[in-house]
Design a protein around this motif. Structure first.
Motif, PDB file in Angstrom:
ATOM      1  N   UNK A 223       0.749  -1.454   0.185  1.00  0.00           N
ATOM      2  CA  UNK A 223       0.047   0.090  -0.276  1.00  0.00           C
ATOM      3  C   UNK A 223       0.675   1.276  -0.144  1.00  0.00           C
ATOM      4  N   UNK A 224       0.167   2.388  -0.688  1.00  0.00           N
ATOM      5  CA  UNK A 224       1.419   3.836  -0.860  1.00  0.00           C
ATOM      6  C   UNK A 224      -0.321   4.600  -0.347  1.00  0.00           C
ATOM      7  N   UNK A 225       0.325   5.528   0.899  1.00  0.00           N
ATOM      8  CA  UNK A 225      -0.076   6.482   1.235  1.00  0.00           C
ATOM      9  C   UNK A 225      -0.228   8.146  -0.020  1.00  0.00           C
ATOM     10  N   UNK A 226      -1.648   7.832  -0.542  1.00  0.00           N
ATOM     11  CA  UNK A 226      -1.416   8.870  -1.384  1.00  0.00           C
ATOM     12  C   UNK A 226      -2.439   9.797  -0.405  1.00  0.00           C
ATOM     13  N   UNK A 227      -2.727  10.206   0.604  1.00  0.00           N
ATOM     14  CA  UNK A 227      -3.741  10.900   1.262  1.00  0.00           C
ATOM     15  C   UNK A 227      -3.001  12.659   1.162  1.00  0.00           C
ATOM     16  N   UNK A 228      -3.019  13.057   0.890  1.00  0.00           N
ATOM     17  CA  UNK A 228      -2.348  14.323   0.260  1.00  0.00           C
ATOM     18  C   UNK A 228      -2.643  14.743  -0.855  1.00  0.00           C
ATOM     19  N   UNK A 229      -3.500  13.697  -1.985  1.00  0.00           N
ATOM     20  CA  UNK A 229      -3.464  13.990  -3.194  1.00  0.00           C
ATOM     21  C   UNK A 229      -5.248  15.086  -3.216  1.00  0.00           C
ATOM     22  N   UNK A 230      -5.414  15.404  -4.136  1.00  0.00           N
ATOM     23  CA  UNK A 230      -6.698  15.990  -4.307  1.00  0.00           C
ATOM     24  C   UNK A 230      -7.084  15.433  -5.431  1.00  0.00           C
ATOM     25  N   UNK A 231      -8.682  15.912  -5.689  1.00  0.00           N
ATOM     26  CA  UNK A 231      -9.614  15.264  -6.869  1.00  0.00           C
ATOM     27  C   UNK A 231      -9.375  15.797  -8.367  1.00  0.00           C
ATOM     28  N   UNK A 232      -9.096  14.994  -8.647  1.00  0.00           N
ATOM     29  CA  UNK A 232      -8.000  15.624 -10.274  1.00  0.00           C
ATOM     30  C   UNK A 232      -6.684  15.265 -10.617  1.00  0.00           C
ATOM     31  N   UNK A 233      -5.851  15.404  -9.063  1.00  0.00           N
ATOM     32  CA  UNK A 233      -4.349  15.223  -9.374  1.00  0.00           C
ATOM     33  C   UNK A 233      -3.913  13.490 -10.131  1.00  0.00           C
ATOM     34  N   UNK A 234      -3.206  13.673 -10.815  1.00  0.00           N
ATOM     35  CA  UNK A 234      -2.328  12.518 -11.653  1.00  0.00           C
ATOM     36  C   UNK A 234      -0.994  11.802 -11.166  1.00  0.00           C
ATOM     37  N   UNK A 235      -1.160  11.077 -10.589  1.00  0.00           N
ATOM     38  CA  UNK A 235      -0.218  10.127  -9.468  1.00  0.00           C
ATOM     39  C   UNK A 235       0.186   9.039 -10.932  1.00  0.00           C
ATOM     40  N   UNK A 236       1.494   8.784 -10.741  1.00  0.00           N
ATOM     41  CA  UNK A 236       2.290   8.045 -10.498  1.00  0.00           C
ATOM     42  C   UNK A 236       3.458   7.108 -10.247  1.00  0.00           C
TER      43      UNK A 236
END
Length: 253
Positions: A223-236
């Protein structure tokens, strides 16, 4: 030595040098040479040397590191240069006046670098040494004290690896919640310096963050923590792997 005479005065006429043979001198004692000069009236003048310490033991051996003073390396990423560091060589009698270092394919060998003086420095770097990948090389240091006695110590050796590891590839990405991304990958390997150390890396807008070290090189799910992302962010997500020679490679998702 001290208050005891080892040899009585010897008349050498007008000679300005003399040799004393068959003396019995004690190690670690300081001896003084005294000259007494007479003028034509028979009046003497006496002068003594600064003292001579008898040293019959070579320097104490220290430790030699492949690489710099921070750590000893077993694998090296360059085929054209190497750094060495050594410590704990000592000589409490006459002191160490010179270090020479060499690099070869065996202990005390000099096939790559002939013994080279660095005076009293405790580190050295060879910028024009040439190494063959996969071959073990050993660094040797020779310490010399003020009476010319020597001692040597060698490193535990290093092997050159100039090939980047295989980081494998990310095989699957799946959101399992609003803050977690499930990642699967496979194929990380290194045939030279052993299994690489790998980490999962997430790439969000303007930011790189290493999230978790991979403990196994087999295909698995983490599991990778991506809690700081916002709606619509592109995450690689990438897999970054570093081998024993510190060569790194990153695989794209």
């Amino acid at each position: 030595a001290g208050k005891q005479n080892v040899r009585p005065f010897l008349d050498v006429r007008r000679s300005e040098s003399a040799v004393a043979r068959n003396l019995t001198l004690q190690a670690f004692e300081v001896y003084f040479v005294t000259v007494k000069v007479f003028n034509k009236a028979g009046l003497p003048s006496v002068k003594s040397s600064e003292g001579l310490l008898i040293d019959v033991s070579p320097p104490n051996k220290g430790y030699v590191l492949d690489g710099n003073s921070l750590e000893d390396i077993d694998w090296h990423y360059s085929a054209t240069g190497i750094e060495a560091f050594w410590y704990n060589f000592s000589d409490s009698e006459s002191g160490i006046i010179d270090y020479r270092w060499s690099v070869g394919t065996n202990s005390e060998g000099c096939q790559v670098l002939l013994a080279t003086s660095v005076t009293q420095s405790t580190s050295a770097y060879c910028s024009n040494c040439t190494f063959i990948p996969g071959v073990q090389y050993i660094i040797t240091v020779e310490a010399t004290n003020r009476v010319g006695l020597k001692s040597t110590a060698s490193s535990d050796g290093f092997i050159v690896d100039i090939t980047e590891p295989e980081s494998g590839r990310v095989t699957a990405l799946k959101w399992v919640s609003n803050s977690e991304l499930r990642v699967s990958w496979s194929g990380a390997s290194d045939d030279d310096s052993g299994p690489p150390r790998c980490s999962l890396v997430t790439v969000a807008p303007g930011n790189w963050t290493v999230r978790q070290t991979i403990q196994s090189l087999e295909e698995q799910t983490m599991y990778v923590d991506t809690s700081t992302r916002t709606e619509g962010d592109f995450v690689s997500v990438y897999v970054n792997c570093t081998d024993g020679a510190r060569l790194s490679v990153t695989s794209p998702s």
